[in-house]
Design an enzyme around this catalytic site. Sequence first.
Site, PDB file in Angstrom:
ATOM      1  NE  ARG A  56      -2.166  -0.838   3.391  1.00  0.00           N
ATOM      2  CZ  ARG A  56      -3.389  -0.049   4.422  1.00  0.00           C
ATOM      3  NH1 ARG A  56      -4.802   0.157   4.228  1.00  0.00           N
ATOM      4  NH2 ARG A  56      -3.616   0.322   5.776  1.00  0.00           N
ATOM      5  CG  ASP A  57       4.192   4.254   1.530  1.00  0.00           C
ATOM      6  OD1 ASP A  57       3.433   5.218   0.493  1.00  0.00           O
ATOM      7  OD2 ASP A  57       4.676   5.010   2.253  1.00  0.00           O
ATOM      8  CB  VAL A  58       5.415   0.156  -4.010  1.00  0.00           C
ATOM      9  CG1 VAL A  58       6.287   0.084  -4.857  1.00  0.00           C
ATOM     10  CG2 VAL A  58       4.053  -1.124  -3.605  1.00  0.00           C
ATOM     11  CG  ASN A  62       8.820   3.769   1.797  1.00  0.00           C
ATOM     12  OD1 ASN A  62       9.277   3.266   2.155  1.00  0.00           O
ATOM     13  ND2 ASN A  62       7.127   3.429   1.782  1.00  0.00           N
TER      14      ASN A  62
END
Length: 338
Positions: A56-58, A62
């Site tokens: 959900r936070d690529v 990251n």
Amino acid sequence: YIAGRDLLALQNWFRKRKKIMSVVQAAHIAAEVCEGLDYAHRKVTDDGQPLNIIHRDVSPQNVIVGYNGEVKVIDFGIARAATTNQTTQVGVLKGKFGYMSPEQVDAKALDRRSDVFAVGTLLWEMLTARRLFHGDSDFATLEKVRSAEIEPPSARNPSVPAEIDRIVLRALARDLDERYAWASELATDLRAFVAAAAPDYGVEKLGAWMCRNFVDELETERGRLEYFRPFVTAADVVAFYRDHPDPVQRGVDDDAATLDDATRVALSGGAEVLAASRDAGRTDEDASLPPAASRIFVDDEEMGAGGRDPMSLLVAGANTGAPPLALPDPNARRRSRR
């Protein structure tokens, strides 16, 4: 701890020099990201039930590219799994807006294909040295993601071949049924392209490129690792502070060239610091990119004020600040007994 730079640092390296990452390098990095995500997507419970983990936070912050050429996906802090009972509050979006999927923006149920869309966004940006979804406001950015009207990367970079255009646009398909169903499928197509275009390209070549183009950063990191090598446990850090009350004794004076500003301030017991060294090369086009700087929190107000021991320090850093150190609160046990 991973010795390397995040993908944002690589993107800024190219933007500062008005260059664009090679198609092969971009495809290789994206394929490696897919491998990491696919491992998480396919995880199962002890009895074989799918966990259905979604990152959900690529985003560029990251993804870490190591000096050894390895690519790692980090920070699963807002990842969801089928076994969790947490629910996101209505109206709250988790993740970086410019790297969400259309269904994520619409607060619909998510599956692994949402992460695939994010990888497509990363790949498009690596191939063009531009932001894909960038508006004048957060709302405008979200609207761009929601509509997902995407031109092929070759429209911005003529060196991108038709096969990569096809792969990118399929990863970024708004219709879930038209998108890659698994990150591994996207990785397979990317690796096939790399194998045909540059059969000898892999971890070793990417690592050599990193060491060649981030020489100063590599030396700084080596110095920092050497400095922190004696610290194996939290008790080692506490003992060091007690034995070296003077910052100069701790080797964090202005002449400590091997430590960056964030590390010096953290070890000197300073207040909250935003170490902006990572953002020095950001352009106006990058203005909406979330800061990649390390955040260092030192609870000065509570120290010595009848609450916590001066050694109780929390340093929470990204890959380029001081390595995360969490020292024990000596009063925690006493409070738990009350």
